[in-house]
Design a protein around this motif. Sequence first.
Motif, short mmCIF file in Angstrom:
data_model
loop_
_atom_site.label_atom_id
_atom_site.label_comp_id
_atom_site.label_asym_id
_atom_site.label_seq_id
_atom_site.Cartn_x
_atom_site.Cartn_y
_atom_site.Cartn_z
N GLU A 82 0.84 -1.19 0.00
CA GLU A 82 0.00 0.00 0.00
C GLU A 82 0.88 1.24 0.00
OE1 GLU A 82 -1.02 0.75 4.72
OE2 GLU A 82 -2.48 -0.28 3.47
N THR A 83 0.33 2.32 -0.49
CA THR A 83 1.05 3.59 -0.56
C THR A 83 0.76 4.38 0.70
OG1 THR A 83 0.72 3.56 -2.95
CG2 THR A 83 1.41 5.63 -1.98
N VAL A 84 1.82 4.89 1.33
CA VAL A 84 1.68 5.70 2.54
C VAL A 84 2.48 6.99 2.38
CG1 VAL A 84 1.27 3.78 4.12
CG2 VAL A 84 3.59 4.49 3.68
N GLU A 85 2.07 8.00 3.11
CA GLU A 85 2.79 9.28 3.14
C GLU A 85 3.58 9.34 4.44
OE1 GLU A 85 3.06 12.27 1.34
OE2 GLU A 85 2.19 11.24 -0.39
N GLU A 86 4.89 9.46 4.34
CA GLU A 86 5.74 9.59 5.52
C GLU A 86 6.67 10.78 5.33
OE1 GLU A 86 7.90 6.05 6.42
OE2 GLU A 86 6.12 4.89 6.90
N ALA A 87 6.61 11.72 6.23
CA ALA A 87 7.47 12.91 6.20
C ALA A 87 7.41 13.61 4.84
CB ALA A 87 8.90 12.54 6.58
N GLY A 88 6.23 13.70 4.28
CA GLY A 88 6.06 14.39 3.01
C GLY A 88 6.49 13.60 1.80
N GLU A 89 6.85 12.33 1.97
CA GLU A 89 7.27 11.48 0.86
C GLU A 89 6.29 10.34 0.67
OE1 GLU A 89 11.17 10.04 1.73
OE2 GLU A 89 12.16 11.85 1.02
N THR A 90 6.03 9.98 -0.57
CA THR A 90 5.20 8.83 -0.88
C THR A 90 6.08 7.59 -0.88
OG1 THR A 90 3.81 10.23 -2.26
CG2 THR A 90 3.62 7.86 -2.58
N LYS A 91 5.64 6.57 -0.13
CA LYS A 91 6.40 5.33 -0.05
C LYS A 91 5.46 4.15 -0.17
CE LYS A 91 10.23 6.82 2.81
NZ LYS A 91 11.05 6.51 3.96
N LEU A 92 6.01 3.02 -0.57
CA LEU A 92 5.29 1.76 -0.56
C LEU A 92 5.62 1.02 0.72
CD1 LEU A 92 5.84 0.55 -4.22
CD2 LEU A 92 3.80 1.57 -3.26
N LYS A 93 4.64 0.30 1.24
CA LYS A 93 4.84 -0.44 2.48
C LYS A 93 4.17 -1.80 2.34
CE LYS A 93 3.81 -0.03 7.39
NZ LYS A 93 3.12 0.73 8.41
N ILE A 94 4.84 -2.84 2.83
CA ILE A 94 4.28 -4.19 2.80
C ILE A 94 3.30 -4.33 3.94
CG2 ILE A 94 4.81 -6.63 3.14
CD1 ILE A 94 7.36 -6.24 1.63
N VAL A 95 2.13 -4.89 3.62
CA VAL A 95 1.09 -5.11 4.62
C VAL A 95 0.69 -6.58 4.56
CG1 VAL A 95 -1.24 -4.46 5.33
CG2 VAL A 95 0.25 -2.76 4.28
N GLU A 96 0.66 -7.20 5.72
CA GLU A 96 0.21 -8.59 5.79
C GLU A 96 -1.31 -8.62 5.78
OE1 GLU A 96 2.23 -11.25 5.63
OE2 GLU A 96 3.91 -9.86 5.50
N ASN A 97 -1.88 -9.46 4.93
CA ASN A 97 -3.32 -9.60 4.83
C ASN A 97 -3.77 -10.75 5.71
OD1 ASN A 97 -5.96 -9.50 4.03
ND2 ASN A 97 -5.59 -10.12 1.93
N ASP A 98 -4.64 -10.48 6.67
CA ASP A 98 -5.06 -11.51 7.62
C ASP A 98 -6.35 -12.23 7.22
OD1 ASP A 98 -2.90 -10.93 9.22
OD2 ASP A 98 -3.98 -9.46 10.42
N LYS A 99 -7.12 -11.63 6.34
CA LYS A 99 -8.42 -12.22 6.02
C LYS A 99 -8.36 -13.11 4.78
CE LYS A 99 -9.72 -8.12 3.52
NZ LYS A 99 -10.59 -7.04 3.31
N ASP A 100 -9.02 -14.23 4.85
CA ASP A 100 -9.18 -15.16 3.72
C ASP A 100 -7.88 -15.52 3.02
OD1 ASP A 100 -11.92 -15.06 4.17
OD2 ASP A 100 -12.21 -13.40 2.76
N THR A 101 -6.81 -15.68 3.78
CA THR A 101 -5.55 -16.05 3.14
C THR A 101 -5.39 -17.56 3.13
OG1 THR A 101 -4.33 -15.84 5.21
CG2 THR A 101 -4.38 -13.92 3.77
N VAL A 102 -4.76 -18.03 2.10
CA VAL A 102 -4.48 -19.45 1.94
C VAL A 102 -3.00 -19.65 2.16
CG1 VAL A 102 -4.47 -21.35 0.29
CG2 VAL A 102 -6.36 -19.73 0.30
N ASN A 103 -2.63 -20.67 2.90
CA ASN A 103 -1.22 -20.95 3.12
C ASN A 103 -0.68 -21.69 1.89
OD1 ASN A 103 1.31 -21.63 3.98
ND2 ASN A 103 0.65 -22.54 5.90
#
Length: 161
Positions: A82-103
């Motif tokens: 997901e894209t996040v704004e940190e200190a005035g900069e646009t960055k990508l960040k990894i997010v773990e998805n907890d719902k309906d995930t398949v191992n």
Amino acid sequence: MTVEDTNICDLETANDLLDRLTLRQLHLMEEKMCRELNIESTINNGCFHLAKSRYIMGQTSVSKERLPTESSIEFSASTMCETVEEAGETKLKIVENDKDTVNPMHWFGILVPQNLHKARNIFQNALNFVVECANIQIQLLENFKNINVLRKYKHHLKSVE
């Protein structure tokens, strides 16, 4: 102080900023190349562990036939960006998805070798390098835009003289 003196002062400041931005651009390029090398070596290491798993479990146990196809049931990705704004900069960040995930490990059976677990961890680490590389690319593009703006400003200052 005359207009000409102000223009000379602004021109020196613009040149100084341009030098700094160019140096930053070079450092960012070097950093990006290092991350790309890390991605390459990490993926090679992960593939090595996948090959070991395939050797241990047999050719048919770890193969592309075990992967989901278009006709398989739908599931959500376990890792997303997901894209996040940190200190005035646009960055990508990894997010773990907890719902309906398949191992994905279950696609290859219940008792899988340690090498397959290692390969999964290595590929997850490669994802971190990919996101870092993408963030550096975003910084490179932003820096390049700033360099172009300064060049136009410098050209404008020279045309005013």
